[in-house]
Design a protein around this motif. Sequence first.
Motif, PDB file in Angstrom:
ATOM      1  N   SER A   8    -127.872  34.047 -12.517  1.00 34.82           N
ATOM      2  CA  SER A   8    -126.688  34.864 -12.247  1.00 34.82           C
ATOM      3  C   SER A   8    -126.794  36.225 -12.930  1.00 34.82           C
ATOM      4  CB  SER A   8    -125.431  34.146 -12.748  1.00 34.82           C
ATOM      5  OG  SER A   8    -125.439  34.062 -14.170  1.00 34.82           O
ATOM      6  N   ASP A   9    -126.021  37.182 -12.431  1.00 32.99           N
ATOM      7  CA  ASP A   9    -125.952  38.495 -13.068  1.00 32.99           C
ATOM      8  C   ASP A   9    -125.393  38.377 -14.480  1.00 32.99           C
ATOM      9  OD1 ASP A   9    -126.989  39.800 -10.855  1.00 32.99           O
ATOM     10  OD2 ASP A   9    -125.009  40.227  -9.999  1.00 32.99           O
ATOM     11  N   GLU A  10    -124.453  37.467 -14.670  1.00 31.92           N
ATOM     12  CA  GLU A  10    -123.868  37.260 -15.998  1.00 31.92           C
ATOM     13  C   GLU A  10    -124.937  36.823 -16.991  1.00 31.92           C
ATOM     14  OE1 GLU A  10    -120.364  34.594 -18.195  1.00 31.92           O
ATOM     15  OE2 GLU A  10    -121.082  34.056 -16.190  1.00 31.92           O
ATOM     16  N   ALA A  11    -125.770  35.892 -16.568  1.00 33.12           N
ATOM     17  CA  ALA A  11    -126.829  35.419 -17.451  1.00 33.12           C
ATOM     18  C   ALA A  11    -127.840  36.524 -17.742  1.00 33.12           C
ATOM     19  CB  ALA A  11    -127.530  34.218 -16.822  1.00 33.12           C
ATOM     20  N   LEU A  12    -128.215  37.300 -16.719  1.00 33.69           N
ATOM     21  CA  LEU A  12    -129.176  38.384 -16.927  1.00 33.69           C
ATOM     22  C   LEU A  12    -128.661  39.411 -17.922  1.00 33.69           C
ATOM     23  CD1 LEU A  12    -130.640  39.208 -13.394  1.00 33.69           C
ATOM     24  CD2 LEU A  12    -131.782  38.088 -15.316  1.00 33.69           C
TER      25      LEU A  12
ATOM     26  N   GLY B  36    -138.482  30.225 -21.891  1.00 33.37           N
ATOM     27  CA  GLY B  36    -138.405  30.355 -20.442  1.00 33.37           C
ATOM     28  C   GLY B  36    -137.554  29.304 -19.770  1.00 33.37           C
ATOM     29  N   ASN B  37    -138.023  28.068 -19.708  1.00 32.80           N
ATOM     30  CA  ASN B  37    -137.336  27.024 -18.949  1.00 32.80           C
ATOM     31  C   ASN B  37    -135.904  26.786 -19.403  1.00 32.80           C
ATOM     32  OD1 ASN B  37    -139.549  26.573 -17.315  1.00 32.80           O
ATOM     33  ND2 ASN B  37    -140.334  24.888 -18.543  1.00 32.80           N
ATOM     34  N   LEU B  38    -135.647  26.917 -20.690  1.00 31.11           N
ATOM     35  CA  LEU B  38    -134.304  26.678 -21.220  1.00 31.11           C
ATOM     36  C   LEU B  38    -133.276  27.605 -20.577  1.00 31.11           C
ATOM     37  CD1 LEU B  38    -132.464  25.197 -23.211  1.00 31.11           C
ATOM     38  CD2 LEU B  38    -133.138  26.869 -24.958  1.00 31.11           C
ATOM     39  N   ILE B  39    -133.711  28.789 -20.191  1.00 30.23           N
ATOM     40  CA  ILE B  39    -132.808  29.757 -19.560  1.00 30.23           C
ATOM     41  C   ILE B  39    -132.130  29.144 -18.335  1.00 30.23           C
ATOM     42  CG2 ILE B  39    -132.716  31.942 -18.281  1.00 30.23           C
ATOM     43  CD1 ILE B  39    -135.121  32.841 -20.039  1.00 30.23           C
ATOM     44  N   TYR B  40    -132.891  28.388 -17.558  1.00 31.37           N
ATOM     45  CA  TYR B  40    -132.388  27.863 -16.290  1.00 31.37           C
ATOM     46  C   TYR B  40    -131.633  26.546 -16.457  1.00 31.37           C
ATOM     47  CZ  TYR B  40    -135.341  31.581 -14.730  1.00 31.37           C
ATOM     48  OH  TYR B  40    -135.894  32.826 -14.578  1.00 31.37           O
ATOM     49  N   ASP B  41    -131.777  25.937 -17.623  1.00 28.54           N
ATOM     50  CA  ASP B  41    -131.019  24.713 -17.919  1.00 28.54           C
ATOM     51  C   ASP B  41    -129.710  25.030 -18.651  1.00 28.54           C
ATOM     52  OD1 ASP B  41    -133.064  23.179 -16.824  1.00 28.54           O
ATOM     53  OD2 ASP B  41    -134.110  23.004 -18.744  1.00 28.54           O
ATOM     54  N   ASP B  42    -129.777  26.014 -19.565  1.00 30.30           N
ATOM     55  CA  ASP B  42    -128.605  26.342 -20.375  1.00 30.30           C
ATOM     56  C   ASP B  42    -128.817  27.738 -20.969  1.00 30.30           C
ATOM     57  OD1 ASP B  42    -126.541  26.553 -22.237  1.00 30.30           O
ATOM     58  OD2 ASP B  42    -126.763  24.511 -22.990  1.00 30.30           O
ATOM     59  N   TRP B  43    -128.456  28.773 -20.196  1.00 29.68           N
ATOM     60  CA  TRP B  43    -128.762  30.132 -20.647  1.00 29.68           C
ATOM     61  C   TRP B  43    -127.983  30.527 -21.893  1.00 29.68           C
ATOM     62  CZ3 TRP B  43    -124.822  33.694 -20.800  1.00 29.68           C
ATOM     63  CH2 TRP B  43    -123.743  33.528 -19.949  1.00 29.68           C
TER      64      TRP B  43
END
Length: 236
Positions: A22-26, A210-217
């Motif tokens: 999401s834009d929020e996460a970025l 890396g991977n953690l971003i997509y599980d729990d940013w």
Amino acid sequence: MLREKIEEFRHVFKLDPAKNISDEALEALSTSGTDAIIIGGTDDVTFANTANLLYRLRNCLVPCFQEISTPTSLVPGFSAYLTPTVLNTEDARWILGMHHQTIKRFGSFIPWDKVLLEAYVVLNPNAKVAKRTNANTNLQIEDVIAYAQMAEWLQIPIFYVEYSGTYGRVDMVKEVSSKLKQTRLFYGGGIRGQSQAEEMAKWADTVIVGNLIYDDWIKAIHTVKWVKSIKRGEKK
């Protein structure tokens, strides 16, 4: 210089252009205090999705690097470019073959002052990158140390210990760290909590999340302070 710049990096986020975010996460990631963002991946990386992700990060205040996966995914406009060579592959394409094809196709357009070579050792046999590159992951500590010393002897600026999706051996990272003097030690793989982030930060020069971003940013953002709270161990 670029090489001097990466020596300042303690924490880096790695984003996969083939994954949704999401834009929020970025925005949160780019303002988290991380030192840089690397964009790259193994599967389905294209010029279009890489360029789109870079565009979405156009207001990012930290350097954005592209890790070049394929010759056709090279996108202009990044702060710098990382060209990975997999030292423990049994397929020569992943040592110099992809580099040759990229240079053959785009050589006249490559900003050479913005390019760094990074030497990978891939150690998780179940990782997509291990299977794709036909990496020999059945290595002892002595094998990995020898690869690290090879990278330093060849004056490769980055030695990347990649566990991709699983947490690696701290004892091995510690031993490798003690052998490197000039080459920067990157570690990536399985950072999911504070103890792991702090443990690897003690020995790796730079910790990649890396991977953690997509599980729990939101949790991924906390890794910045966890890594940076630890003083890097002294190299002997």
